[in-house]
Design a protein around this motif. Structure first.
Motif, mmCIF file in Angstrom:
data_model
loop_
_atom_site.group_PDB
_atom_site.id
_atom_site.type_symbol
_atom_site.label_atom_id
_atom_site.label_comp_id
_atom_site.label_asym_id
_atom_site.label_seq_id
_atom_site.Cartn_x
_atom_site.Cartn_y
_atom_site.Cartn_z
ATOM 1 N N SER A 52 0.336 -1.023 -0.222
ATOM 2 C CA SER A 52 -0.098 0.167 -0.187
ATOM 3 C C SER A 52 0.709 1.231 -0.135
ATOM 4 C CB SER A 52 -0.793 -0.115 1.371
ATOM 5 O OG SER A 52 -0.115 -0.058 2.502
ATOM 6 N N SER A 53 0.344 2.200 -0.303
ATOM 7 C CA SER A 53 0.676 3.351 -0.441
ATOM 8 C C SER A 53 1.744 4.491 1.281
ATOM 9 C CB SER A 53 0.087 4.320 -1.110
ATOM 10 O OG SER A 53 -0.677 4.956 -0.252
ATOM 11 N N SER A 54 0.897 3.813 2.340
ATOM 12 C CA SER A 54 1.649 3.925 3.640
ATOM 13 C C SER A 54 3.098 2.441 3.500
ATOM 14 C CB SER A 54 0.646 3.603 4.868
ATOM 15 O OG SER A 54 0.079 2.717 4.954
ATOM 16 N N ASP A 55 2.613 1.411 3.356
ATOM 17 C CA ASP A 55 3.469 0.452 3.535
ATOM 18 C C ASP A 55 4.939 1.088 2.602
ATOM 19 O OD1 ASP A 55 2.060 -1.209 5.295
ATOM 20 O OD2 ASP A 55 1.848 -2.230 3.297
ATOM 21 N N GLN A 56 4.948 1.602 1.666
ATOM 22 C CA GLN A 56 5.463 2.425 0.679
ATOM 23 C C GLN A 56 6.712 3.203 1.546
ATOM 24 O OE1 GLN A 56 4.778 2.769 -3.569
ATOM 25 N NE2 GLN A 56 3.428 1.172 -2.945
ATOM 26 N N ARG A 57 5.727 4.658 2.438
ATOM 27 C CA ARG A 57 6.210 5.475 2.736
ATOM 28 C C ARG A 57 6.994 4.655 4.057
ATOM 29 N NH1 ARG A 57 1.712 7.099 1.827
ATOM 30 N NH2 ARG A 57 0.543 7.079 4.035
ATOM 31 N N MET A 58 6.643 3.809 4.451
ATOM 32 C CA MET A 58 7.639 3.441 5.696
ATOM 33 C C MET A 58 9.253 2.709 4.933
ATOM 34 S SD MET A 58 6.367 0.636 8.469
ATOM 35 C CE MET A 58 5.366 1.695 9.556
ATOM 36 N N ALA A 59 8.507 1.763 4.569
ATOM 37 C CA ALA A 59 9.783 0.886 3.379
ATOM 38 C C ALA A 59 10.455 2.196 2.752
ATOM 39 C CB ALA A 59 9.538 -0.360 2.388
ATOM 40 N N ALA A 60 10.640 2.679 2.668
ATOM 41 C CA ALA A 60 11.063 4.380 1.409
ATOM 42 C C ALA A 60 12.138 4.470 2.820
ATOM 43 C CB ALA A 60 10.472 5.072 1.568
ATOM 44 N N ARG A 61 11.792 4.375 4.158
ATOM 45 C CA ARG A 61 12.387 4.882 5.358
ATOM 46 C C ARG A 61 14.148 4.010 5.357
ATOM 47 N NH1 ARG A 61 8.197 6.801 9.529
ATOM 48 N NH2 ARG A 61 9.229 7.173 10.475
ATOM 49 N N PHE A 62 14.277 3.045 5.055
ATOM 50 C CA PHE A 62 14.252 1.801 4.993
ATOM 51 C C PHE A 62 15.781 2.499 4.955
ATOM 52 C CE2 PHE A 62 11.132 -1.764 6.523
ATOM 53 C CZ PHE A 62 11.304 -0.961 7.482
ATOM 54 N N HIS A 67 18.762 0.757 10.356
ATOM 55 C CA HIS A 67 17.892 -0.258 11.818
ATOM 56 C C HIS A 67 17.060 -0.183 12.055
ATOM 57 C CE1 HIS A 67 18.814 -1.290 15.829
ATOM 58 N NE2 HIS A 67 17.788 -0.016 16.357
ATOM 59 N N MET A 68 15.759 1.086 11.478
ATOM 60 C CA MET A 68 14.427 1.202 11.389
ATOM 61 C C MET A 68 13.632 -0.038 10.989
ATOM 62 S SD MET A 68 11.732 4.002 9.694
ATOM 63 C CE MET A 68 10.151 3.234 10.283
ATOM 64 N N GLN A 70 14.804 -3.721 11.321
ATOM 65 C CA GLN A 70 15.393 -3.718 11.841
ATOM 66 C C GLN A 70 14.383 -3.741 13.340
ATOM 67 O OE1 GLN A 70 17.003 -7.141 12.351
ATOM 68 N NE2 GLN A 70 17.619 -7.775 13.492
ATOM 69 N N GLU A 71 13.781 -2.748 13.652
ATOM 70 C CA GLU A 71 13.542 -2.349 14.649
ATOM 71 C C GLU A 71 12.282 -2.094 14.896
ATOM 72 O OE1 GLU A 71 13.653 2.556 15.370
ATOM 73 O OE2 GLU A 71 15.300 1.825 16.507
ATOM 74 N N ILE A 72 11.313 -2.588 13.375
ATOM 75 C CA ILE A 72 10.035 -3.223 12.952
ATOM 76 C C ILE A 72 10.158 -4.392 12.827
ATOM 77 C CG2 ILE A 72 8.378 -2.684 11.458
ATOM 78 C CD1 ILE A 72 8.513 0.085 12.175
ATOM 79 N N ARG A 73 10.538 -4.782 12.892
ATOM 80 C CA ARG A 73 11.175 -6.417 12.546
ATOM 81 C C ARG A 73 10.617 -6.903 13.774
ATOM 82 N NH1 ARG A 73 14.158 -10.935 12.991
ATOM 83 N NH2 ARG A 73 16.013 -10.075 13.306
ATOM 84 N N GLN A 74 11.607 -6.406 14.461
ATOM 85 C CA GLN A 74 11.838 -7.023 16.162
ATOM 86 C C GLN A 74 10.670 -7.002 16.998
ATOM 87 O OE1 GLN A 74 15.796 -6.564 17.112
ATOM 88 N NE2 GLN A 74 16.299 -8.201 16.555
ATOM 89 N N SER A 75 9.375 -5.366 16.074
ATOM 90 C CA SER A 75 9.060 -5.464 17.201
ATOM 91 C C SER A 75 7.526 -6.160 17.821
ATOM 92 C CB SER A 75 7.828 -3.714 16.265
ATOM 93 O OG SER A 75 7.264 -3.145 17.142
ATOM 94 N N ASP A 76 6.827 -5.471 18.996
ATOM 95 C CA ASP A 76 5.926 -6.230 19.434
ATOM 96 C C ASP A 76 4.051 -5.691 18.862
ATOM 97 O OD1 ASP A 76 7.306 -7.999 21.282
ATOM 98 O OD2 ASP A 76 7.681 -7.102 22.592
ATOM 99 N N ASN A 77 4.659 -4.321 18.173
ATOM 100 C CA ASN A 77 3.279 -4.211 17.803
ATOM 101 C C ASN A 77 2.352 -5.070 16.547
ATOM 102 O OD1 ASN A 77 1.903 -2.493 15.388
ATOM 103 N ND2 ASN A 77 2.728 -0.740 17.363
#
Length: 99
Positions: A52-62, A67-68, A70-77
């Motif tokens: 989705s467009s919001s997924d793309q915005r988050m992925a672009a930040r990587f 390191h972000m 890795q934080e998302i991957r290990q998140s409990d959210n």
């Protein structure tokens, strides 16, 4: 009438394009070796089909902050977990299509 419709469609597409291509722009602006317009465009095309467009915005930040990821991957959210599953599909698809 047809010209009006075409103009309206182009306006909508242009407005969407201003907010689109987040992954391609991040890829091209990264200092990674091998980042080319062709490769980054291919990755963006896969992103358009799988994220989705919001997924793309988050992925672009990587690209700027690996390191972000890795934080998302290990998140409990729970939403991060769901995103990461979609992101893994995107990554595998991009790898196979954009080599």
């Amino acid at each position: 009438m047809r010209k009006v419709i075409v103009a309206a469609v182009l306006t909508v597409v242009s407005a969407g394009a201003a907010n689109a291509n987040a992954i391609e722009r991040a890829c091209l602006s990264s200092a990674r070796a091998g980042a080319s317009p062709q490769l980054c465009g291919c990755i963006q095309a896969v992103a358009d089909r799988t994220l989705s467009s919001s997924d793309q915005r988050m992925a672009a930040r990587f690209f700027k902050d690996p390191h972000m990821a890795q934080e998302i991957r290990q998140s409990d959210n729970a939403s991060h977990e769901v995103f990461w599953k979609r992101y893994k599909v995107f990554g595998a698809t991009a790898e196979s299509h954009c080599r």
